[in-house]
Design a protein around this motif. Structure first.
Motif, PDB file in Angstrom:
ATOM      1  N   ARG A  90      87.959  82.450  58.900  1.00 18.67           N
ATOM      2  CA  ARG A  90      87.210  81.219  58.636  1.00 18.67           C
ATOM      3  C   ARG A  90      86.506  80.735  59.904  1.00 18.67           C
ATOM      4  O   ARG A  90      85.341  80.310  59.861  1.00 18.67           O
ATOM      5  CB  ARG A  90      88.153  80.143  58.099  1.00 18.67           C
ATOM      6  CG  ARG A  90      87.468  78.810  57.831  1.00 18.67           C
ATOM      7  CD  ARG A  90      88.499  77.791  57.336  1.00 18.67           C
ATOM      8  NE  ARG A  90      88.999  78.159  56.024  1.00 18.67           N
ATOM      9  CZ  ARG A  90      88.438  77.787  54.899  1.00 18.67           C
ATOM     10  NH1 ARG A  90      87.345  77.044  54.920  1.00 18.67           N
ATOM     11  NH2 ARG A  90      88.945  78.149  53.744  1.00 18.67           N
ATOM     12  N   ARG A  91      87.185  80.787  61.031  1.00 21.42           N
ATOM     13  CA  ARG A  91      86.565  80.363  62.290  1.00 21.42           C
ATOM     14  C   ARG A  91      85.381  81.242  62.644  1.00 21.42           C
ATOM     15  O   ARG A  91      84.356  80.768  63.135  1.00 21.42           O
ATOM     16  CB  ARG A  91      87.601  80.410  63.412  1.00 21.42           C
ATOM     17  CG  ARG A  91      88.679  79.344  63.325  1.00 21.42           C
ATOM     18  CD  ARG A  91      89.654  79.449  64.467  1.00 21.42           C
ATOM     19  NE  ARG A  91      88.951  79.380  65.746  1.00 21.42           N
ATOM     20  CZ  ARG A  91      89.514  79.662  66.916  1.00 21.42           C
ATOM     21  NH1 ARG A  91      90.782  80.063  66.944  1.00 21.42           N
ATOM     22  NH2 ARG A  91      88.817  79.562  68.021  1.00 21.42           N
ATOM     23  N   LEU A  92      85.515  82.556  62.402  1.00 20.27           N
ATOM     24  CA  LEU A  92      84.414  83.474  62.692  1.00 20.27           C
ATOM     25  C   LEU A  92      83.205  83.161  61.822  1.00 20.27           C
ATOM     26  O   LEU A  92      82.065  83.120  62.314  1.00 20.27           O
ATOM     27  CB  LEU A  92      84.874  84.919  62.469  1.00 20.27           C
ATOM     28  CG  LEU A  92      83.814  86.014  62.649  1.00 20.27           C
ATOM     29  CD1 LEU A  92      83.270  85.994  64.065  1.00 20.27           C
ATOM     30  CD2 LEU A  92      84.391  87.374  62.310  1.00 20.27           C
ATOM     31  N   ILE A  93      83.423  82.915  60.521  1.00 15.72           N
ATOM     32  CA  ILE A  93      82.309  82.607  59.626  1.00 15.72           C
ATOM     33  C   ILE A  93      81.658  81.291  60.035  1.00 15.72           C
ATOM     34  O   ILE A  93      80.416  81.178  60.063  1.00 15.72           O
ATOM     35  CB  ILE A  93      82.816  82.551  58.170  1.00 15.72           C
ATOM     36  CG1 ILE A  93      83.267  83.944  57.718  1.00 15.72           C
ATOM     37  CG2 ILE A  93      81.733  82.016  57.242  1.00 15.72           C
ATOM     38  CD1 ILE A  93      83.873  83.967  56.330  1.00 15.72           C
ATOM     39  N   GLN A  94      82.458  80.285  60.374  1.00 15.68           N
ATOM     40  CA  GLN A  94      81.896  79.019  60.813  1.00 15.68           C
ATOM     41  C   GLN A  94      81.090  79.180  62.093  1.00 15.68           C
ATOM     42  O   GLN A  94      80.022  78.572  62.248  1.00 15.68           O
ATOM     43  CB  GLN A  94      83.017  77.994  61.012  1.00 15.68           C
ATOM     44  CG  GLN A  94      83.688  77.557  59.713  1.00 15.68           C
ATOM     45  CD  GLN A  94      84.873  76.646  59.950  1.00 15.68           C
ATOM     46  OE1 GLN A  94      85.364  76.515  61.077  1.00 15.68           O
ATOM     47  NE2 GLN A  94      85.362  76.023  58.878  1.00 15.68           N
TER      48      GLN A  94
ATOM     49  N   ASN B 192      77.764  80.764  61.172  1.00 17.68           N
ATOM     50  CA  ASN B 192      76.899  79.772  60.536  1.00 17.68           C
ATOM     51  C   ASN B 192      76.336  78.793  61.558  1.00 17.68           C
ATOM     52  O   ASN B 192      75.163  78.402  61.479  1.00 17.68           O
ATOM     53  CB  ASN B 192      77.672  79.016  59.452  1.00 17.68           C
ATOM     54  CG  ASN B 192      77.826  79.822  58.170  1.00 17.68           C
ATOM     55  OD1 ASN B 192      76.956  80.620  57.828  1.00 17.68           O
ATOM     56  ND2 ASN B 192      78.926  79.630  57.468  1.00 17.68           N
ATOM     57  N   ASP B 193      77.165  78.387  62.528  1.00 21.91           N
ATOM     58  CA  ASP B 193      76.669  77.518  63.601  1.00 21.91           C
ATOM     59  C   ASP B 193      75.593  78.227  64.416  1.00 21.91           C
ATOM     60  O   ASP B 193      74.597  77.618  64.826  1.00 21.91           O
ATOM     61  CB  ASP B 193      77.822  77.084  64.507  1.00 21.91           C
ATOM     62  CG  ASP B 193      78.795  76.163  63.791  1.00 21.91           C
ATOM     63  OD1 ASP B 193      78.410  75.592  62.752  1.00 21.91           O
ATOM     64  OD2 ASP B 193      79.937  76.025  64.270  1.00 21.91           O
TER      65      ASP B 193
ATOM     66  N   ALA C 236      71.754  77.078  64.940  1.00 19.28           N
ATOM     67  CA  ALA C 236      71.109  76.923  66.247  1.00 19.28           C
ATOM     68  C   ALA C 236      69.828  77.749  66.337  1.00 19.28           C
ATOM     69  O   ALA C 236      68.821  77.307  66.905  1.00 19.28           O
ATOM     70  CB  ALA C 236      72.094  77.326  67.353  1.00 19.28           C
ATOM     71  N   LEU C 237      69.870  78.958  65.782  1.00 21.50           N
ATOM     72  CA  LEU C 237      68.661  79.788  65.783  1.00 21.50           C
ATOM     73  C   LEU C 237      67.557  79.162  64.927  1.00 21.50           C
ATOM     74  O   LEU C 237      66.377  79.222  65.282  1.00 21.50           O
ATOM     75  CB  LEU C 237      68.995  81.192  65.274  1.00 21.50           C
ATOM     76  CG  LEU C 237      69.846  82.059  66.207  1.00 21.50           C
ATOM     77  CD1 LEU C 237      70.224  83.361  65.527  1.00 21.50           C
ATOM     78  CD2 LEU C 237      69.102  82.346  67.499  1.00 21.50           C
ATOM     79  N   ARG C 238      67.942  78.557  63.793  1.00 21.98           N
ATOM     80  CA  ARG C 238      66.947  77.865  62.971  1.00 21.98           C
ATOM     81  C   ARG C 238      66.313  76.716  63.735  1.00 21.98           C
ATOM     82  O   ARG C 238      65.082  76.533  63.709  1.00 21.98           O
ATOM     83  CB  ARG C 238      67.594  77.340  61.685  1.00 21.98           C
ATOM     84  CG  ARG C 238      67.873  78.391  60.647  1.00 21.98           C
ATOM     85  CD  ARG C 238      68.150  77.751  59.290  1.00 21.98           C
ATOM     86  NE  ARG C 238      69.303  76.868  59.324  1.00 21.98           N
ATOM     87  CZ  ARG C 238      70.542  77.245  59.090  1.00 21.98           C
ATOM     88  NH1 ARG C 238      70.811  78.503  58.820  1.00 21.98           N
ATOM     89  NH2 ARG C 238      71.535  76.375  59.123  1.00 21.98           N
ATOM     90  N   ASP C 239      67.135  75.937  64.416  1.00 18.51           N
ATOM     91  CA  ASP C 239      66.597  74.817  65.199  1.00 18.51           C
ATOM     92  C   ASP C 239      65.678  75.322  66.303  1.00 18.51           C
ATOM     93  O   ASP C 239      64.635  74.721  66.580  1.00 18.51           O
ATOM     94  CB  ASP C 239      67.745  74.002  65.797  1.00 18.51           C
ATOM     95  CG  ASP C 239      68.580  73.306  64.725  1.00 18.51           C
ATOM     96  OD1 ASP C 239      68.066  73.160  63.597  1.00 18.51           O
ATOM     97  OD2 ASP C 239      69.727  72.925  65.021  1.00 18.51           O
ATOM     98  N   SER C 240      66.090  76.428  66.952  1.00 15.76           N
ATOM     99  CA  SER C 240      65.257  76.980  68.014  1.00 15.76           C
ATOM    100  C   SER C 240      63.918  77.468  67.476  1.00 15.76           C
ATOM    101  O   SER C 240      62.860  77.215  68.068  1.00 15.76           O
ATOM    102  CB  SER C 240      65.999  78.130  68.705  1.00 15.76           C
ATOM    103  OG  SER C 240      65.196  78.719  69.702  1.00 15.76           O
TER     104      SER C 240
END
Length: 457
Positions: free
Chosen positions: A197-201, A204-205, A209-213
């Motif tokens: 779950r941590r890896l998937i989160q 996704n984060d 970040a890439l979308r924002d960039s």
């Protein structure tokens, strides 16, 4: 495979330990029984004599007995299988050299455990055939159980592995799909638990970040194209006018010397404006990426250098400094560019007879830099967007600039873990304030410069 191997090793170790324990237990029980039978036979022999002790015919099963007479001869029941010859140590028991003796003979096809006990002038012996069938049966049963456990462990391990790694397979497929389609809007379902779950989160984060960039790059390109359009159009029209008049040979008559000078000055100003805009765009597009190393520096020295540079760029600007030595950890060139942009912005608004006031002091754990001008100030409606890229208030449209200076200040301050704010100064103008984390100086230093000596004219 790991589960099956682990179970196989565990079963093998359990078999070895259990076999040894079982063999030891069986031998111990057999030896105790031999001792008990020998004591009964010895008591009978002592009462009746070794030569007259009754030895019933062998019933076909059970313990084997033998009487060792003083002369070394032996007596055995009728029909009993032959025992191994009397050993030298057993003879010593019969002669009184030893009290008793437990022997094992596993060299023949049928092994024996023989117990010799001193009785009267000789000795009696009771023996049992070594029977390995219980251990063999136990080993066969353990083998079957082990095989079943290994097969079951392999099946269970395969099922658990497939179930546990299913989210990883879906995560891999999603990552490959993003890499193939370049679609950063994809969202990987948050499933599984723990580390998965941590890896998937985290992924996704990263996608967010890439979308924002990417969005920031797109907005920067669009804003840059919009801002470059006007000066490029003006520059092109002026140059085309000069070229057209020169080709017609009417440059001197159509444009008097004064008009030509004004036009050339406009061209030079437009080129300077474009150069400044391109430089600011380049600096802004670099983001936080910089090859400049972080250094421990005195912010007061950096402010003095920026003020001197601003004076060389705009001779009419007047700057007064009220500085206290405050040390920070940062990139010198980037911080100087930010301070220079603050001074340039204040210089555009401050009246000719009013200096730009720059104050630097330590406040708690922060270095506080204030740039104060006596201009008209910033409207309340414009305050939230002062540090936005390309934003220019309506009152600043006619002034030179690209609207990138304060956004560069914001980026540099954010990169250094600080904060940039704007307020109204006591003189009615704008008060731009920068708070940066202070650093421990290499040595106790305290310096304050005020008065006319601090004015850069």
């Amino acid at each position: 495979m790991i589960a099956a191997t682990a179970i196989a090793v565990s079963v093998f170790l359990a078999f070895q330990v259990s076999s040894e324990l079982l063999d030891w237990q069986l031998r111990d029980s057999a030896e105790n029984q031999l001792r008990a039978d020998s004591r009964v036979l010895a008591a009978t022999a002592e009462r009746a004599g070794l030569g007259q002790v009754p030895l019933p015919p062998y019933p076909g099963s059970g313990p084997l007995v033998r009487v060792i007479l003083p002369d070394g001869s032996t007596r055995t029941p009728v029909g009993q299988p032959a025992l191994p010859p009397v050993s030298e140590d057993a003879g010593r028991v019969a002669q009184g050299g030893l009290v008793d003796l437990m022997e094992s003979n596993d060299s023949d096809e049928d092994g024996y455990v023989v117990y010799t006990l001193r009785a009267g002038d000789g000795a009696v012996q009771v023996a049992r055939v070594v029977d390995d069938s219980p251990i063999n049966q136990f080993g066969f049963g353990m083998l079957l159980i082990g095989l079943l456990c290994v097969v079951g462990g392999a099946l269970v391990g395969r099922t658990v592995a497939r179930t546990g790694l299913a989210p990883i397979d879906r995560l891999t497929a999603a990552a490959e799909r993003v890499a193939h389609t370049r679609d950063l809007d994809a969202h990987i379902p948050d499933e599984g638990g723990g580390e998965i779950r941590r890896l998937i989160q985290s992924i996704n984060d990263m996608l967010a970040a890439l979308r924002d960039s990417r969005q920031a790059q797109r907005l920067l390109a669009e804003d840059a194209a919009h801002e470059l359009k006007t000066p490029l159009t003006s520059l092109r029209l002026n140059v085309e006018l000069l070229i057209r008049l020169d080709r017609r040979g009417t440059l001197d008559s159509a444009l008097p010397a004064e008009s030509r000078t004004r036009l050339l000055n406009d061209l030079g100003g437009q080129v300077v404006e474009l150069s400044t805009l391109v430089a600011e765009l380049t600096d802004l597009a670099r983001g936080d990426v910089s090859d400049e190393n972080t250094e421990l520096l005195d912010l007061a020295d950096l402010v003095v250098a920026a003020a001197t540079r601003a004076r060389s760029r705009v001779p009419d600007i007047e700057i007064t400094l009220d500085l206290t030595s405050v040390w920070v950890s940062g990139r010198p060139a980037a911080l100087q560019r930010a301070v220079l942009n603050l001074i340039d912005n204040a210089g555009k608004w401050s009246p000719a007879d009013q200096p730009v006031q720059i104050r630097l002091r330590a406040e708690g754990a922060s270095a506080v830099l204030e740039v104060d001008d006596a201009g008209p100030g910033i409207d309340a409606a414009d305050v939230p967007r002062v540090f936005d890229r390309f934003y220019r208030a309506d009152s600043a449209r006619a002034l030179p600039g690209s609207g990138l200076g304060l956004s560069i200040v914001q980026r540099v301050v954010d990169a250094h873990g600080g904060r940039a704010t704007v307020a109204r100064s006591a003189r009615g103008g704008a008060l731009l304030r920068v708070d940066l984390p202070a650093a421990t100086p290499p040595a106790p230093i305290a310096r304050r410069t005020t008065g006319e000596d601090n004015a850069v004219r």
